[in-house]
Motif scaffolding. Structure first.
Motif, PDB file in Angstrom:
ATOM      1  N   LEU A  29       0.820  -1.207   0.000  1.00  0.00           N
ATOM      2  CA  LEU A  29       0.000   0.000   0.000  1.00  0.00           C
ATOM      3  C   LEU A  29       0.856   1.260   0.000  1.00  0.00           C
ATOM      4  N   VAL A  30       2.109   1.117   0.402  1.00  0.00           N
ATOM      5  CA  VAL A  30       3.052   2.237   0.362  1.00  0.00           C
ATOM      6  C   VAL A  30       3.781   2.258  -0.981  1.00  0.00           C
ATOM      7  N   THR A  31       4.265   1.100  -1.415  1.00  0.00           N
ATOM      8  CA  THR A  31       5.089   1.060  -2.628  1.00  0.00           C
ATOM      9  C   THR A  31       4.273   1.131  -3.926  1.00  0.00           C
ATOM     10  N   ALA A  32       3.101   0.523  -3.963  1.00  0.00           N
ATOM     11  CA  ALA A  32       2.325   0.479  -5.218  1.00  0.00           C
ATOM     12  C   ALA A  32       1.954   1.874  -5.732  1.00  0.00           C
ATOM     13  N   PRO A  33       1.422   2.781  -4.897  1.00  0.00           N
ATOM     14  CA  PRO A  33       1.115   4.115  -5.431  1.00  0.00           C
ATOM     15  C   PRO A  33       2.354   4.862  -5.920  1.00  0.00           C
ATOM     16  N   LEU A  34       3.458   4.688  -5.223  1.00  0.00           N
ATOM     17  CA  LEU A  34       4.696   5.341  -5.634  1.00  0.00           C
ATOM     18  C   LEU A  34       5.168   4.804  -6.988  1.00  0.00           C
ATOM     19  N   ILE A  35       5.204   3.494  -7.127  1.00  0.00           N
ATOM     20  CA  ILE A  35       5.629   2.885  -8.388  1.00  0.00           C
ATOM     21  C   ILE A  35       4.655   3.235  -9.506  1.00  0.00           C
ATOM     22  N   SER A  36       3.370   3.211  -9.204  1.00  0.00           N
ATOM     23  CA  SER A  36       2.362   3.540 -10.214  1.00  0.00           C
ATOM     24  C   SER A  36       2.515   4.972 -10.708  1.00  0.00           C
ATOM     25  N   GLY A  37       2.719   5.902  -9.792  1.00  0.00           N
ATOM     26  CA  GLY A  37       2.910   7.304 -10.171  1.00  0.00           C
ATOM     27  C   GLY A  37       4.155   7.507 -11.008  1.00  0.00           C
ATOM     28  N   LEU A  38       5.262   6.906 -10.575  1.00  0.00           N
ATOM     29  CA  LEU A  38       6.506   7.024 -11.340  1.00  0.00           C
ATOM     30  C   LEU A  38       6.382   6.352 -12.706  1.00  0.00           C
ATOM     31  N   MET A  39       5.668   5.246 -12.747  1.00  0.00           N
ATOM     32  CA  MET A  39       5.451   4.543 -14.017  1.00  0.00           C
ATOM     33  C   MET A  39       4.662   5.428 -14.979  1.00  0.00           C
ATOM     34  N   THR A  40       3.567   6.012 -14.495  1.00  0.00           N
ATOM     35  CA  THR A  40       2.674   6.800 -15.341  1.00  0.00           C
ATOM     36  C   THR A  40       3.316   8.088 -15.818  1.00  0.00           C
ATOM     37  N   TYR A  41       3.977   8.808 -14.911  1.00  0.00           N
ATOM     38  CA  TYR A  41       4.451  10.151 -15.238  1.00  0.00           C
ATOM     39  C   TYR A  41       5.926  10.235 -15.605  1.00  0.00           C
ATOM     40  N   ALA A  42       6.705   9.204 -15.340  1.00  0.00           N
ATOM     41  CA  ALA A  42       8.136   9.283 -15.636  1.00  0.00           C
ATOM     42  C   ALA A  42       8.605   8.154 -16.553  1.00  0.00           C
ATOM     43  N   ALA A  43       8.509   6.924 -16.096  1.00  0.00           N
ATOM     44  CA  ALA A  43       9.117   5.814 -16.820  1.00  0.00           C
ATOM     45  C   ALA A  43       8.431   5.487 -18.147  1.00  0.00           C
ATOM     46  N   LEU A  44       7.115   5.319 -18.131  1.00  0.00           N
ATOM     47  CA  LEU A  44       6.426   4.909 -19.360  1.00  0.00           C
ATOM     48  C   LEU A  44       6.490   5.971 -20.454  1.00  0.00           C
ATOM     49  N   PRO A  45       6.370   7.273 -20.138  1.00  0.00           N
ATOM     50  CA  PRO A  45       6.546   8.259 -21.212  1.00  0.00           C
ATOM     51  C   PRO A  45       7.924   8.184 -21.870  1.00  0.00           C
ATOM     52  N   VAL A  46       8.969   7.969 -21.074  1.00  0.00           N
ATOM     53  CA  VAL A  46      10.323   7.869 -21.632  1.00  0.00           C
ATOM     54  C   VAL A  46      10.447   6.618 -22.489  1.00  0.00           C
ATOM     55  N   VAL A  47       9.992   5.477 -21.979  1.00  0.00           N
ATOM     56  CA  VAL A  47      10.079   4.227 -22.737  1.00  0.00           C
ATOM     57  C   VAL A  47       9.266   4.314 -24.027  1.00  0.00           C
ATOM     58  N   THR A  48       8.068   4.890 -23.938  1.00  0.00           N
ATOM     59  CA  THR A  48       7.228   5.023 -25.130  1.00  0.00           C
ATOM     60  C   THR A  48       7.900   5.901 -26.172  1.00  0.00           C
ATOM     61  N   ARG A  49       8.521   6.991 -25.729  1.00  0.00           N
ATOM     62  CA  ARG A  49       9.215   7.878 -26.662  1.00  0.00           C
ATOM     63  C   ARG A  49      10.402   7.158 -27.314  1.00  0.00           C
ATOM     64  N   LEU A  50      11.178   6.421 -26.518  1.00  0.00           N
ATOM     65  CA  LEU A  50      12.344   5.721 -27.043  1.00  0.00           C
ATOM     66  C   LEU A  50      11.971   4.588 -28.003  1.00  0.00           C
ATOM     67  N   LEU A  51      10.853   3.928 -27.726  1.00  0.00           N
ATOM     68  CA  LEU A  51      10.448   2.764 -28.526  1.00  0.00           C
ATOM     69  C   LEU A  51       9.336   3.073 -29.523  1.00  0.00           C
ATOM     70  N   ARG A  52       9.003   4.337 -29.758  1.00  0.00           N
ATOM     71  CA  ARG A  52       7.813   4.686 -30.534  1.00  0.00           C
ATOM     72  C   ARG A  52       7.775   4.050 -31.918  1.00  0.00           C
ATOM     73  N   ARG A  53       8.890   4.022 -32.629  1.00  0.00           N
ATOM     74  CA  ARG A  53       8.885   3.413 -33.976  1.00  0.00           C
ATOM     75  C   ARG A  53       8.547   1.934 -33.898  1.00  0.00           C
ATOM     76  N   TRP A  54       9.178   1.251 -32.975  1.00  0.00           N
ATOM     77  CA  TRP A  54       8.922  -0.187 -32.824  1.00  0.00           C
ATOM     78  C   TRP A  54       7.504  -0.444 -32.314  1.00  0.00           C
ATOM     79  N   LEU A  55       7.060   0.350 -31.328  1.00  0.00           N
ATOM     80  CA  LEU A  55       5.734   0.139 -30.739  1.00  0.00           C
ATOM     81  C   LEU A  55       4.614   0.304 -31.752  1.00  0.00           C
ATOM     82  N   PHE A  56       4.721   1.310 -32.608  1.00  0.00           N
ATOM     83  CA  PHE A  56       3.593   1.651 -33.465  1.00  0.00           C
ATOM     84  C   PHE A  56       3.702   1.134 -34.891  1.00  0.00           C
ATOM     85  N   GLU A  57       4.761   0.369 -35.183  1.00  0.00           N
ATOM     86  CA  GLU A  57       4.817  -0.236 -36.517  1.00  0.00           C
ATOM     87  C   GLU A  57       3.906  -1.435 -36.555  1.00  0.00           C
ATOM     88  N   ARG A  58       3.360  -1.727 -37.729  1.00  0.00           N
ATOM     89  CA  ARG A  58       2.478  -2.891 -37.860  1.00  0.00           C
ATOM     90  C   ARG A  58       3.144  -3.900 -38.771  1.00  0.00           C
TER      91      ARG A  58
END
Length: 193
Positions: free
Chosen positions: A164-193
């Motif tokens: 209950l302490v770690t999950a909100p922290l990890i979730s917030g960092l995932m949503t606002y920090a980590a996933l935006p960076v990963v999505t930006r770095l992998l955008r070509r691979w992620l969105f190619e079909r």
């Protein structure tokens, strides 16, 4: 995914979040009026019960559409917004110089990827297995770091309380920090079909 998402939103599977992704084409010269209208309808949606956030993406080029993003807690909140007097009033006030060219209702995590600039330009989220890989790349370092840095300080808490302490922290960092960076770095691979 569109048909499945629409079926789920219309049906009984209402536990997943719903992201409404709408592209609207604006007549040249009416961009400023449209932006004011878009901000009004997004503000009305943000005030609606069950809304988890909104966004407006300006077009990348002169011939590209504008994108409105509305994120809801579940199918009930989404349908309630669609039938709301506030939404109807916004459309009654529209000046007629813009029209919808694409609409996509997305369930769950796919909505997060669709709301990134790369997702908006493609008009669809990546395939699910690529979302799982990108999410894993984003969350793995956060989980390891939380384990190394937080676990020693949480040792005195009951085992059931620690997440209950770690999950909100990890979730917030995932949503606002980590996933935006990963999505930006992998955008070509992620969105190619």
């Amino acid at each position: 995914m569109t048909t499945t998402a629409q079926d789920a939103v219309a049906g009984h599977e209402q536990e997943e979040e719903v992201t409404l992704f709408v592209a609207r084409r604006v007549e040249p010269g009416y961009e400023e009026a449209f932006e004011l209208w878009a901000k009004e309808i997004l503000a009305a949606a943000a005030a609606h019960e069950g809304n988890l956030g909104t966004g407006l993406l300006r077009p990348a080029g002169p011939d590209d559409p504008w994108h409105l993003l509305l994120h809801f807690r579940d199918g009930d909140a989404f349908r309630s917004w669609q039938a709301s007097p506030a939404r109807a009033a916004c459309f009654e006030a529209a000046d007629g110089h813009h029209h919808e060219v694409h609409r996509h209702e997305i369930l769950g995590m796919e909505g997060w990827f669709a709301t990134t600039r790369a997702g908006a330009s493609k008009g669809r989220p990546p395939v699910r297995w690529k979302m799982a890989v990108a999410s894993t790349i984003a969350i793995a370092p956060l989980t390891v770091t939380a384990g190394l840095l937080l676990t020693p300080h949480l040792a005195g808490l009951p085992v059931a309380v620690r997440p209950l302490v770690t999950a909100p922290l990890i979730s917030g960092l995932m949503t606002y920090a980590a996933l935006p960076v990963v999505t930006r770095l992998l955008r070509r691979w992620l969105f190619e079909r």
